[in-house]
Scaffold this active site. Structure first.
Site, PDB file in Angstrom:
ATOM      1  N   THR A  28       0.842  -1.201   0.000  1.00 57.61           N
ATOM      2  CA  THR A  28       0.000   0.000   0.000  1.00 57.61           C
ATOM      3  C   THR A  28       0.875   1.248   0.000  1.00 57.61           C
ATOM      4  OG1 THR A  28      -1.669  -1.183   1.279  1.00 57.61           O
ATOM      5  CG2 THR A  28      -1.806   1.213   1.309  1.00 57.61           C
ATOM      6  N   ASP A  81       6.237  -4.031  -1.343  1.00 63.12           N
ATOM      7  CA  ASP A  81       5.591  -2.955  -0.582  1.00 63.12           C
ATOM      8  C   ASP A  81       6.598  -1.853  -0.287  1.00 63.12           C
ATOM      9  OD1 ASP A  81       3.727  -1.513   0.868  1.00 63.12           O
ATOM     10  OD2 ASP A  81       3.512  -2.986   2.477  1.00 63.12           O
ATOM     11  N   ASP A  84       7.978   3.506   5.419  1.00 57.33           N
ATOM     12  CA  ASP A  84       8.173   4.889   5.874  1.00 57.33           C
ATOM     13  C   ASP A  84       9.610   5.137   6.303  1.00 57.33           C
ATOM     14  OD1 ASP A  84       5.370   5.783   5.657  1.00 57.33           O
ATOM     15  OD2 ASP A  84       5.074   4.132   7.048  1.00 57.33           O
ATOM     16  N   LYS A  94       6.545   0.826   9.060  1.00 51.65           N
ATOM     17  CA  LYS A  94       5.487   0.937   8.070  1.00 51.65           C
ATOM     18  C   LYS A  94       4.195   1.361   8.765  1.00 51.65           C
ATOM     19  CE  LYS A  94       4.920  -2.197   5.060  1.00 51.65           C
ATOM     20  NZ  LYS A  94       4.554  -1.054   4.184  1.00 51.65           N
ATOM     21  N   GLY A  95       3.213   1.723   7.945  1.00 52.71           N
ATOM     22  CA  GLY A  95       1.902   2.055   8.520  1.00 52.71           C
ATOM     23  C   GLY A  95       1.524   3.508   8.389  1.00 52.71           C
ATOM     24  N   GLY A  96       2.360   4.279   7.666  1.00 53.34           N
ATOM     25  CA  GLY A  96       1.994   5.683   7.423  1.00 53.34           C
ATOM     26  C   GLY A  96       0.625   5.785   6.758  1.00 53.34           C
ATOM     27  N   GLU A 103      -0.511  -5.501   5.999  1.00 57.21           N
ATOM     28  CA  GLU A 103       0.813  -5.563   5.356  1.00 57.21           C
ATOM     29  C   GLU A 103       1.692  -6.592   6.060  1.00 57.21           C
ATOM     30  OE1 GLU A 103       1.037  -0.963   3.765  1.00 57.21           O
ATOM     31  OE2 GLU A 103       1.879  -1.426   5.705  1.00 57.21           O
TER      32      GLU A 103
HETATM   33  C1  5RP Z   1       1.208   2.054   4.310  1.00 57.00           C
HETATM   34  C2  5RP Z   1       2.676   1.895   4.299  1.00 57.00           C
HETATM   35  C3  5RP Z   1       3.427   2.471   3.149  1.00 57.00           C
HETATM   36  O1  5RP Z   1       4.206   1.485   2.574  1.00 57.00           O
HETATM   37  C4  5RP Z   1       4.290   3.591   3.642  1.00 57.00           C
HETATM   38  O2  5RP Z   1       3.476   4.540   4.311  1.00 57.00           O
HETATM   39  C5  5RP Z   1       5.061   4.266   2.504  1.00 57.00           C
HETATM   40  O3  5RP Z   1       4.183   4.973   1.694  1.00 57.00           O
HETATM   41  P1  5RP Z   1       4.672   5.769   0.414  1.00 57.00           P
HETATM   42  O4  5RP Z   1       5.106   4.756  -0.586  1.00 57.00           O
HETATM   43  O5  5RP Z   1       3.418   6.518  -0.008  1.00 57.00           O
HETATM   44  O6  5RP Z   1       5.774   6.711   0.825  1.00 57.00           O
HETATM   45  O7  5RP Z   1       3.275   1.331   5.171  1.00 57.00           O
HETATM   46  O8  5RP Z   1       0.628   1.571   5.481  1.00 57.00           O
END
Ligand code: 5RP
Length: 218
Positions: A28, A81, A84, A94-96, A103
């Site tokens: 995500t 995946d 962050d 992760k988890g932003g 995930e």
């Molecule tokens: C989502 C996540 C994403 O992988 C993480 O936030 C990175 O996002 P981006 O690719 O938009 O920088 O852990 O829950």
């Protein structure tokens, strides 16, 4: 090169190294969105995908890629995946985007976890990015107090509900010296559904988009 171009370069590098067959685990976020768009060009080579969020499932389907439930396919060969934060030890935060629990399930159920990031995500020590913790709503204050005892500064992610119907607490200022130990400690707090430390099962390969191309840590 701007950050989006670096994310796209990392996503392209992932497409180039994976076996395009069977079911692919898909994460995500904006970096993973680039991966989904590139995967669409190979949709006839694969059977489909397992998505780690409703948002990614929607994007996969919009691109004509079949989305299946993890329960229906068993373990996956590959999961791709973003993150962050990532270290050279391939530990992650992760988890932003709030999808950390799904995930982590898909990462754990996959033989190879390829993490795709731009170079702004690489750190020597995790913790600059606040650690997301998914909690059962009735436990959020209790979990927050426990996180204060661990040295953090918890903040509720207001107006956000995860795909699983839970809330997210973002914990600032944690000193993450031992990521595996901290991940396990937080998992033991009643009411915690999952936390954004991916250290017990970190990435197997990290592809880092930067000014000089894509660097690989494994
Ligand atoms: C989502 C996540 C994403 O992988 C993480 O936030 C990175 O996002 P981006 O690719 O938009 O920088 O852990 O829950």
């Amino acid at each position: 090169m701007d950050q989006n171009a670096k994310k796209q370069a990392a996503a392209k590098a992932a497409i180039e190294i994976i076996e395009l067959e069977g079911f692919i685990g898909v994460g995500t976020g904006t970096t993973t969105d680039y991966f989904i768009d590139l995967l669409a060009e190979h949709k006839h080579q694969i059977d489909g995908a397992v998505a780690s969020s409703v948002a990614s499932a929607d994007r996969l389907q919009e691109n004509g890629i079949a989305v299946v439930d993890l329960n229906g396919v068993g373990d996956l060969a590959i999961y791709v995946d973003g993150a962050d934060e990532a270290t050279h030890h391939r530990h992650l935060i992760k988890g932003g985007g709030g999808a950390l629990t799904r995930e982590k399930i898909v990462a754990q159920a996959s033989k190879l976890f390829i993490c795709i990031v731009d170079d702004s995500k690489i750190v020597d020590r995790l913790g600059r990015f606040p650690l997301p913790i998914e909690v059962i709503p009735m436990a959020r204050s209790y979990v927050a107090r426990e996180m204060v005892k661990l040295g953090g500064r918890p903040e509720l992610r207001h107006g956000f509900t995860s795909d699983n119907g839970h809330q997210i607490i973002d914990v600032y200022d944690l000193e993450i010296r031992k990521p595996i130990t901290l991940e396990e400690t937080i998992n033991q707090i009643p009411g915690v559904v999952g936390n954004g430390l991916f250290a017990r099962r970190g990435a197997d390969i990290i592809l880092v988009g930067g000014d000089k191309g894509v660097e690989r840590f494994d």
